[in-house]
Enzyme design. Structure first.
Site, PDB file in Angstrom:
ATOM      1  N   ARG A 174       0.787  -1.249   0.138  1.00 27.82           N
ATOM      2  CA  ARG A 174       0.022  -0.009  -0.035  1.00 27.82           C
ATOM      3  C   ARG A 174       0.933   1.252  -0.019  1.00 27.82           C
ATOM      4  NH1 ARG A 174      -4.940   1.518   4.195  1.00 27.82           N
ATOM      5  NH2 ARG A 174      -3.358   1.309   5.959  1.00 27.82           N
ATOM      6  N   ASP A 458      -4.200   3.329  14.162  1.00 26.19           N
ATOM      7  CA  ASP A 458      -3.381   3.742  13.055  1.00 26.19           C
ATOM      8  C   ASP A 458      -3.717   5.073  12.783  1.00 26.19           C
ATOM      9  OD1 ASP A 458      -5.503   3.427  11.377  1.00 26.19           O
ATOM     10  OD2 ASP A 458      -4.381   1.816  10.237  1.00 26.19           O
TER      11      ASP A 458
END
Length: 551
Positions: A174, A458
């Protein structure tokens, strides 16, 4: 030997590296890989910036009362049932459990040793984009693709399990979203896109080897808000494959549908990437963040405590329902959301209940038609695998009739803020403060993936935390005790929770700096589009510029 592209030496003119490149990473920053970074920047960065400017125009329209809706100009794409995505790529036919995490060496080894289908190696929300993190991450993935991965720390050794009888999870990378820049690399005096930097280095150095290893150059694409942003990725994919002589379609991209505008353009996003698309993913926390941010001017869209906004909330379940139907109609994967729990080692009963809730959540997803889900910790893998193995007998559910006949999802379904039993509590405000401060403090220490209250947090959850408080203060929301949530009320709670966190933390912590960033946002004195762009300059280590040709 000359070809259709400019000589490498010409491409590297005007390319400067402002971060240190250690000897063990020199092979990553080879001339041709940097040449691809520079070429993609010069070819596509102006368009990227225009698309970012378009986001601001769209937000102004939403602020003025033009609510998100399905685009009339692309109805022909949605209404054409004849087109589909490409055949499922090698290593991506069965994705029933995917593990995610940053690209540090220990994480990469543990993820690839897990009994999962794929591993999403993350340069985005779970990684602080400090230069050393990015460089080491690229080195780690280079070694991972070549199955040459070992690590030792505190006398403990980690190495890749190369037992020929086991499946090594398919690696998916990613890169960063379109809004993030990489200030350590300049092309013609301008910072390159973080996403282009992450993609180009990994792709150039690893695409051919990945194919040799039996998978391919596969990516997760985050944070898009419009189908033309997907088209930009598609153009970059085509250019890059031509650049190294790979057949077009070798790349696969899975798109995170994690913004409210993108939820209205799922067909269009698949269409723009139709030779490269692998599936769409339910990025739940960022989606909630985007829902609040997109509709921030309007008090009728206030959401309750984050803990109450589950995937069973009507607007969230509608989003999943639309995603599954759209993906399967186009013959690509519908990828489920994250289970962020981590083991509660000191309390067996709490741990049992937490795992029970994970199993229930994954049962909901597989019954909704999802072909996979994410986990943040290897301990969750057996729990989640059991659910998917019992309820998904084939490699996916793309051509399996839905358990409940599909009924169309409307714009109203996607926008309705109704959450049964919803309430805002002081405990919820405090939880948001703790998560926001703790995450920003860790990020400032170059740590982008943080365990807080037995959940792996996160950037997405930090975004939800600060945006929710901003929304409540801005619109004078009330708690379940009838207290109006004002700037002064929030500042009092902020100071109380900050004091507890700072007193409990180790010396040298960065909670004071974290408070200076978080407090104005939570008090609704300002609103930044992304917390990561707000604090990015704190973790840059810009040094003397070195011309790329001299690396």
């Amino acid at each position: 030997m000359s070809g259709p592209f400019p000589l490498t030496s010409d491409k590297l003119k005007g390319v400067q590296i402002l971060g240190s490149v250690p000897q063990e990473a020199k092979h990553i920053f080879n001339a041709e890989a940097l040449g691809l970074v520079a070429t993609l920047h010069r070819s596509f960065n102006a368009h990227r910036k225009q698309l970012l400017a378009n986001r601001k125009v769209a937000q102004k329209a939403r602020d003025a009362g033009v609510l998100p809706d399905f685009l009339p100009e692309t109805a022909y794409i949605r209404n054409d049932a004849t087109w589909t995505g490409p055949p499922l790529a090698k290593g991506l036919q069965d994705r029933r459990v995917e593990i995610t995490g940053p690209t540090d060496r220990k994480m990469v080894i543990n993820a690839l040793n897990s009994n999962v289908a794929t591993y999403m190696a993350d340069f985005e929300d779970s990684l602080t984009p400090a230069w050393t993190n990015l460089v080491e991450g690229q080195v780690n993935l280079y070694d991972a693709v070549r199955r040459n991965l070992e690590f030792e720390t505190n006398g403990k050794k980690y190495k890749l399990n190369l037992d020929p009888k086991r499946h090594i999870p398919t690696l998916i990378v990613r890169p960063r979203g379109w809004h993030l820049e990489e200030k350590h690399v300049l092309v013609d005096g301008e910072p390159v896109s973080g996403g282009i930097f992450d993609f180009a280095l990994y792709f150039y150095n690893n695409a051919a080897e990945a194919i040799q290893q039996g998978f391919g150059p596969y990516f997760y694409l985050p944070k898009m808000e419009h189908h033309l942003e997907a088209k930009l990725w598609n153009d970059i994919f085509n250019y890059s494959q031509d650049y190294i002589g790979l057949p077009r379609g070798s790349i696969r991209g899975s798109v995170l549908i994690e913004t409210l505008p993108a939820a209205f353009q799922m067909d269009e996003i698949i269409y723009q990437l139709r030779t490269h698309i692998a599936g769409l993913n339910c990025g739940r926390w960022d989606y909630i963040f985007s829902y609040i941010k997109s509709l921030r001017n309007h008090p009728e869209f206030i959401l309750p405590d984050r803990s109450q906004v589950t995937m069973s909330a009507p607007f969230m379940s509608s989003y999943v329902k639309l995603l599954v139907n759209t993906c399967h109609k186009r013959q690509v994967h519908a990828l489920g959301g994250m289970a962020a729990q981590i083991p509660i080692k000191d309390d067996k009963e709490r741990n049992r209940l937490a795992l029970e809730n994970v199993a229930k959540d994954k049962l909901r997803e597989v019954n909704a038609g999802c072909d996979s889900c994410w986990v943040a910790h290897p301990a969750l893998v057996p729990v989640v695998l059991k659910v998917f193995n019992e309820h998904m007998k084939g490699p996916n559910q793309i051509n399996v009739p839905p358990k409940v006949p599909y009924t169309p999802v409307t714009a109203r379904d996607l926008l309705s803020p109704f959450v049964p039993g919803a309430k805002i509590t002081e405990q919820g405000i405090r939880a948001n403060i703790i998560i926001g401060l703790s995450y920003i403090e860790a990020w400032l220490r170059n740590v982008g993936c943080v365990p807080i209250n037995y959940l792996m947090e996160d950037a997405a959850t930090a975004e939800v935390s600060r945006t929710q408080i901003w929304q409540w203060v801005t619109h004078g929301a009330k708690t379940d005790q009838g207290v109006t949530i004002t700037k002064d009320y929030v500042k009092r709670l902020l100071n109380e929770e900050y004091t507890k966190l700072a007193n409990a933390a180790k010396p040298g912590n960065k909670f004071k700096r974290a408070l200076s960033y978080f407090a104005p946002e939570a008090a609704a004195e300002k609103y930044s589009d992304f917390v990561t762009t707000l604090i990015y300059d704190e973790i840059t280590t810009l040094g003397r510029a070195v011309a790329a040709e001299k690396l």
